[in-house]
Design an enzyme around this catalytic site. Sequence first.
Site, PDB file in Angstrom:
ATOM      1  N   ASP A 150       0.867  -1.169   0.000  1.00  0.00           N
ATOM      2  CA  ASP A 150       0.000   0.000   0.000  1.00  0.00           C
ATOM      3  C   ASP A 150       0.913   1.231   0.000  1.00  0.00           C
ATOM      4  O   ASP A 150       2.099   1.145   0.328  1.00  0.00           O
ATOM      5  CB  ASP A 150      -0.887  -0.040   1.246  1.00  0.00           C
ATOM      6  CG  ASP A 150      -1.734   1.207   1.413  1.00  0.00           C
ATOM      7  OD1 ASP A 150      -2.377   1.617   0.435  1.00  0.00           O
ATOM      8  OD2 ASP A 150      -1.717   1.777   2.523  1.00  0.00           O
ATOM      9  N   ASP A 203      -0.125   5.108   0.965  1.00  0.00           N
ATOM     10  CA  ASP A 203      -0.348   6.029   2.089  1.00  0.00           C
ATOM     11  C   ASP A 203      -0.356   5.258   3.402  1.00  0.00           C
ATOM     12  O   ASP A 203      -1.171   4.357   3.603  1.00  0.00           O
ATOM     13  CB  ASP A 203      -1.683   6.753   1.922  1.00  0.00           C
ATOM     14  CG  ASP A 203      -1.756   7.568   0.649  1.00  0.00           C
ATOM     15  OD1 ASP A 203      -1.477   8.774   0.697  1.00  0.00           O
ATOM     16  OD2 ASP A 203      -2.086   6.988  -0.404  1.00  0.00           O
ATOM     17  N   ASP A 218      -1.611  -0.771   5.884  1.00  0.00           N
ATOM     18  CA  ASP A 218      -1.869  -0.247   7.229  1.00  0.00           C
ATOM     19  C   ASP A 218      -3.355  -0.060   7.502  1.00  0.00           C
ATOM     20  O   ASP A 218      -3.727   0.645   8.441  1.00  0.00           O
ATOM     21  CB  ASP A 218      -1.153   1.098   7.425  1.00  0.00           C
ATOM     22  CG  ASP A 218      -1.783   2.202   6.592  1.00  0.00           C
ATOM     23  OD1 ASP A 218      -1.925   2.004   5.364  1.00  0.00           O
ATOM     24  OD2 ASP A 218      -2.149   3.248   7.157  1.00  0.00           O
TER      25      ASP A 218
END
Length: 225
Positions: free
Chosen positions: A10, A12, A168
């Site tokens: 991922d 961001d 996250d």
Amino acid sequence: MQSPQAILFDLDGTLADTAPDLAAAINSMRLKRQLPPVQYNSLRPFASAGARGLIGAGFNITPEQPEYEAMRVEFLNQYESAIAVHSNLFRHVPDLLRGLDVMEIPWGIVTNKAMRFTKPLIPLLDLQESRCVISGDTTAHAKPHPAPLLEAARQLGIRAENCWYIGDDLRDIQAAEAAGMTSIAAAWGYCGATEPKHWKADAIIDSPLELLELVRAKHLQTAGS
């Protein structure tokens, strides 16, 4: 967990700390409305949730409300105008990526961020060595749908079950599970409203260097078997 043939990330909150610029876009909107800024620490957890999460945190407005769409467009335009003023890679992410390169393990990016933003941002963050960049609008579906992860595996020419996906947000873990990939929660990221221990990821790691050590251990285990 088997040794990965590819690592997908991922963006961001996993590779890059983009929350400062995302939060700044929200507070710029509030300033235009003569509202006081929201504390950064109150906005940061929503940075991986995109416009929906940040507008909700900044204005308590949901997509069902009539004013949401206009605010979403305004937010995206504001963010695009100052996309990498304070954004940087998380500490030790460059070391992690160099380590994967040394082991000749290809790595790529799968994000829900639209290509409109990823295309200028990737080189500004010095991530242009990524073997693939799958944006939120690359496929017909965004995470937690598995389609973006499966497209990344296709572009890399590696079976999905031989890939690890690190993110996250709960949606990242759900997408990895749906795609048949090993799922790893990046606990150093934004993590949203729930703690990673509740996501049922295959592993939880606290730092990029911990991920590198895990990959090395699995790599050596496979080489020695």
